[in-house]
Design a protein around this motif. Sequence first.
Motif, mmCIF file in Angstrom:
data_model
loop_
_atom_site.group_PDB
_atom_site.id
_atom_site.type_symbol
_atom_site.label_atom_id
_atom_site.label_comp_id
_atom_site.label_asym_id
_atom_site.label_seq_id
_atom_site.Cartn_x
_atom_site.Cartn_y
_atom_site.Cartn_z
ATOM 1 N N LEU A 26 23.108 175.169 1.707
ATOM 2 C CA LEU A 26 23.881 176.013 0.796
ATOM 3 C C LEU A 26 23.644 175.554 -0.627
ATOM 4 O O LEU A 26 23.605 174.347 -0.897
ATOM 5 N N LEU A 36 32.672 183.100 1.459
ATOM 6 C CA LEU A 36 32.287 182.615 2.784
ATOM 7 C C LEU A 36 33.185 183.280 3.812
ATOM 8 O O LEU A 36 34.401 183.087 3.803
ATOM 9 N N LYS A 44 34.922 177.616 8.611
ATOM 10 C CA LYS A 44 34.992 177.884 7.172
ATOM 11 C C LYS A 44 35.798 176.803 6.445
ATOM 12 O O LYS A 44 35.359 176.291 5.414
ATOM 13 N N LEU A 193 33.740 178.906 -4.873
ATOM 14 C CA LEU A 193 33.473 179.063 -3.445
ATOM 15 C C LEU A 193 34.784 179.457 -2.791
ATOM 16 O O LEU A 193 35.750 178.690 -2.808
ATOM 17 N N VAL A 195 36.755 181.031 0.617
ATOM 18 C CA VAL A 195 36.812 181.389 2.022
ATOM 19 C C VAL A 195 37.732 182.589 2.184
ATOM 20 O O VAL A 195 38.837 182.609 1.633
ATOM 21 N N CYS A 208 27.758 186.780 -0.744
ATOM 22 C CA CYS A 208 28.610 186.625 0.428
ATOM 23 C C CYS A 208 27.764 186.119 1.589
ATOM 24 O O CYS A 208 26.690 186.652 1.873
ATOM 25 N N ARG A 210 28.049 184.624 5.809
ATOM 26 C CA ARG A 210 28.885 184.597 7.005
ATOM 27 C C ARG A 210 28.550 183.351 7.813
ATOM 28 O O ARG A 210 27.381 183.020 8.005
ATOM 29 N N LEU A 211 29.599 182.671 8.273
ATOM 30 C CA LEU A 211 29.440 181.489 9.111
ATOM 31 C C LEU A 211 29.637 181.902 10.565
ATOM 32 O O LEU A 211 30.708 182.368 10.949
ATOM 33 N N LEU A 216 24.916 179.522 8.745
ATOM 34 C CA LEU A 216 25.152 180.508 7.689
ATOM 35 C C LEU A 216 24.096 181.593 7.736
ATOM 36 O O LEU A 216 22.918 181.333 7.976
#
Length: 229
Positions: A26, A36, A44, A193, A195, A208, A210-211, A216
């Motif tokens: 990241l 995130l 997250k 950053l 969440v 944007c 996504r985890l 990621l």
Amino acid sequence: MLEFNQVHKAYATPQGPLVVLEGIDLRLGGGESLALMGESGSGKSTLLHLAAGLDLPDAGEVNVAGHAISALNEPSRARLRRDTLGLVFQQFHLVPSLNVFDNLRLQARLAGRERPEWSTHLAERLGLAGLERRYPEQLSGGQQQRLAIGRALAPRPALLLADEPTGNLDEASAGDVLELLLELVREAGSALLMVTHSPQVATPLDRCLRLTHGRLEPLEEYDQEASRR
């Protein structure tokens, strides 16, 4: 401003290690905003805690403002949080014995960067003007949320970490607070950053991710859909 290099994190459970983050890379530059997203339990908050130096990776490295988190002891990580970071968590963590004015300027005073004119500006922009002598228990949930945001931004941090900063608000209030948050982040010159589980909250940010399953991935399909709305 923030770098994750092949970061891994797992937690011990009776059933064996629970892998939460697996090879996370990241990059977040100065003044950039990043949302995130991910399902509950996707890791997250763990990623956010690693970014804040509240936890350490099992492998890989987290760098904040050029500092390798794993190379710092806890007092040094605490100083880094004080001097570089602003933190907004779902639990507001306001000091009940301090009034609004003192809560607002607390972080800036600890960092040695209190600017009365900026604190006054924050109070006005956050709708807290006239409430400075009240205590947290005398505020609504929305007012407490805005106070927590103001406290985090008072020292003009290089990096703001926010965990569901509008999660306790209704949809209309959440939109207003988010818009104000992003305006104040730009005024402070901070990277962000954030969440969130909400696509609506993620949309205004620069990027944007996504985890999912500890990894990621960019939300290209979501970005395209959001741009059409």
